[in-house]
Enzyme design. Structure first.
Site, mmCIF file in Angstrom:
data_model
loop_
_atom_site.group_PDB
_atom_site.id
_atom_site.type_symbol
_atom_site.label_atom_id
_atom_site.label_comp_id
_atom_site.label_asym_id
_atom_site.label_seq_id
_atom_site.Cartn_x
_atom_site.Cartn_y
_atom_site.Cartn_z
ATOM 1 N N HIS A 211 -6.808 62.148 56.411
ATOM 2 C CA HIS A 211 -5.816 63.189 56.690
ATOM 3 C C HIS A 211 -6.448 64.531 57.042
ATOM 4 O O HIS A 211 -5.764 65.470 57.420
ATOM 5 C CB HIS A 211 -4.907 63.400 55.475
HETATM 6 C C1 UD1 Z 1 -2.789 69.586 52.288
HETATM 7 C C2 UD1 Z 1 -4.018 70.377 51.821
HETATM 8 C C3 UD1 Z 1 -5.213 69.449 51.705
HETATM 9 C C4 UD1 Z 1 -4.886 68.250 50.839
HETATM 10 C C5 UD1 Z 1 -3.667 67.565 51.435
HETATM 11 C C6 UD1 Z 1 -3.272 66.336 50.646
HETATM 12 C C7 UD1 Z 1 -4.174 72.701 52.599
HETATM 13 C C8 UD1 Z 1 -4.915 73.613 53.499
HETATM 14 N N1 UD1 Z 1 -4.396 71.407 52.796
HETATM 15 O O1 UD1 Z 1 -3.065 69.127 53.612
HETATM 16 O O2 UD1 Z 1 -6.276 70.157 51.097
HETATM 17 O O3 UD1 Z 1 -5.987 67.380 50.813
HETATM 18 O O4 UD1 Z 1 -2.582 68.495 51.425
HETATM 19 O O5 UD1 Z 1 -2.262 65.641 51.301
HETATM 20 O O6 UD1 Z 1 -3.435 73.146 51.765
HETATM 21 N N2 UD1 Z 1 3.957 67.070 56.229
HETATM 22 C C9 UD1 Z 1 5.025 66.207 56.058
HETATM 23 N N3 UD1 Z 1 5.619 66.169 54.829
HETATM 24 C C10 UD1 Z 1 5.212 66.949 53.797
HETATM 25 C C11 UD1 Z 1 4.145 67.836 53.996
HETATM 26 C C12 UD1 Z 1 3.521 67.874 55.210
HETATM 27 O O7 UD1 Z 1 5.420 65.487 56.953
HETATM 28 O O8 UD1 Z 1 5.785 66.840 52.697
HETATM 29 C C13 UD1 Z 1 3.279 67.100 57.537
HETATM 30 C C14 UD1 Z 1 3.765 68.200 58.423
HETATM 31 O O9 UD1 Z 1 3.714 67.764 59.731
HETATM 32 C C15 UD1 Z 1 2.727 69.298 58.213
HETATM 33 C C16 UD1 Z 1 1.468 68.470 58.026
HETATM 34 O O10 UD1 Z 1 1.897 67.294 57.334
HETATM 35 O O11 UD1 Z 1 2.669 70.182 59.271
HETATM 36 C C17 UD1 Z 1 0.394 69.148 57.242
HETATM 37 O O12 UD1 Z 1 0.875 69.554 55.955
HETATM 38 P P1 UD1 Z 1 0.129 70.718 55.144
HETATM 39 O O13 UD1 Z 1 0.768 70.916 53.832
HETATM 40 O O14 UD1 Z 1 -0.027 71.911 56.013
HETATM 41 O O15 UD1 Z 1 -1.338 70.169 54.936
HETATM 42 P P2 UD1 Z 1 -1.882 68.708 54.590
HETATM 43 O O16 UD1 Z 1 -2.527 68.158 55.806
HETATM 44 O O17 UD1 Z 1 -0.886 67.867 53.894
#
Ligand code: UD1
Length: 379
Positions: A211
């Protein structure tokens, strides 16, 4: 009475706060308020974890959702500030290194509230990782720094952090793992996937998680990794619970062909939705090999003695290599396949467990917090 407010936001935070919340409940003179930033909002990434871990529902949910780093961090800060002003905590506790961790630490520090950081001192020394920026900044403004592995203490010393703020307490994530391992062994996940019987020593499949933006946001990198994994999957099934970010990018880059090997004989890549904590623990515990770019999974495989190949060039968790079953293999396809073949040819490695990864880290943290808050320490 001392008031503690802790902030969680994303999947890897929930298993870290769970044992601390349980220890805090044992001390009547602590009042604990649990805030969920809403950074992760999908049931699969958030709600299920609260159930699996027996975490109480958060007292407050800030519902910030997704956004750019700046937007997400700023939104947590804006929405948390009035909650802090209203609750007036003596201490704000943050865990790990996600954007919500940084946002909460800054907001508290600016209001003059003491900050405790759990999992302090870890450094990949790679500032292109968003988490590295978060770690460095949170540690710089924390008043209590709880460290999970010895190298963390050295890193903080090198950054000039006063040693009287730094406490080597062990790993709360491993507290949670040890507490749930037996229950997880009863998960029906292996039968559901046709990979072995409940409780059986399966070890006939690999697990993949992916991820990290540096691995999944660029087509050529993601393509290289998935092509290597599909090569490995010719020899042994690879179970791939997929993060929404990665699923989205596979579709956007037109790489579905590489992961659509489901059902082709005994091998292939089995694409799954993200799993709950117990199912995922059960799956990893009996895997032959785990391939990952996660931080926490490097630690969990070390604690379980399951061989782990980390698809990164660096790790902020060197104890998993020094003591554990982890090896860094980067993202080059040839290197991944070669390392996986070598790992599959060897007897599964048992690993030594790093010091203080013993299931009692949360108890140590809460005892230190009691002294800090000048509360009576129960013998
Ligand atoms: C976040 C953390 C990362 C951790 C990871 C675990 C930061 C910088 N990154 O990354 O350190 O290892 O979580 O999963 O805080 N999305 C969904 N549903 C959700 C949340 C996110 O579909 O409930 C999708 C969205 O498209 C979003 C993308 O995932 O834009 C990224 O989500 P985000 O919370 O920004 O970071 P992660 O990649 O999940």
């Amino acid at each position: 009475m001392a008031k503690v407010l802790s902030v969680v936001g994303a999947r890897p935070n929930f298993m870290k706060i769970a044992p601390i919340a349980a220890e805090l409940r044992k001390v009547p003179s602590f009042q604990h308020c649990l805030v969920h930033s809403g950074q992760h909002y999908d049931e699969l990434l958030s709600g299920n974890f609260f159930l699996d871990l027996g975490l109480p529902q958060p007292d407050v949910n800030l519902k910030v959702g997704s956004g750019s780093h700046a937007a997400q961090t700023a939104e947590v800060m804006k929405r948390l500030e009035p909650v802090l002003i209203d609750f007036q905590p003596d201490l704000v506790m943050v865990v790990g290194d996600v954007n919500s961790t940084l946002a909460a630490a800054i907001t508290a520090a600016k209001l003059g509230i003491a900050v405790a950081h759990v999992e302090a001192g870890l450094r990949s020394f790679d500032r292109t990782m968003p988490e590295e920026i978060n770690r460095v900044l949170v540690d710089a403004i924390s008043d209590l720094l709880f460290v999970s592995e010895r190298r963390g203490v050295e890193n903080l010393r090198a950054e000039g952090v006063s040693p009287d703020k730094v406490f080597f307490v062990g790993n709360v994530m491993i507290d949670t793992l040890l507490r749930h391992r037996e229950v997880a062994a009863r998960s029906p996940i292996l039968q559901r996937l046709g990979l072995g019987d409940e409780g059986a020593e399966a070890r006939s499949y690999c697990v993949l998680t992916l991820h990290r933006p540096s691995n999944v946001d660029r087509k050529e990198v993601l393509h290289g990794i998935l092509a290597a994994v599909s090569e490995i999957a010719r020899e042994m099934p690879v179970v791939f619970p997929i993060h929404p970010r990665t699923r989205k990018n596979i579709a956007e880059f037109g790489l579905e062909g590489l992961v659509s090997m489901n059902g082709s004989g005994s091998a292939g890549i089995r694409l799954l939705d993200p799993l709950g904590y117990l199912d995922f623990l059960a799956l990893n515990d009996r895997a032959r090999l785990v391939l990952t770019d996660s931080g926490g999974i490097q630690e969990e495989t070390t604690a379980m003695g399951v061989p782990c190949l980390t698809l990164r060039e660096n790790t902020e968790r060197p104890a998993t290599i020094e003591f554990g079953s982890n090896r860094l293999v980067g993202t080059d396809g040839f290197r991944i396949v070669t390392a996986a073949r070598a790992a599959l040819a060897e007897a599964p490695r048992s690993s030594r467990v790093p010091p203080l990864w013993d299931g009692h880290a949360a108890a140590r943290i809460v005892a230190i917090m009691q002294r800090y808050a000048k509360l009576e320490v129960a013998e």
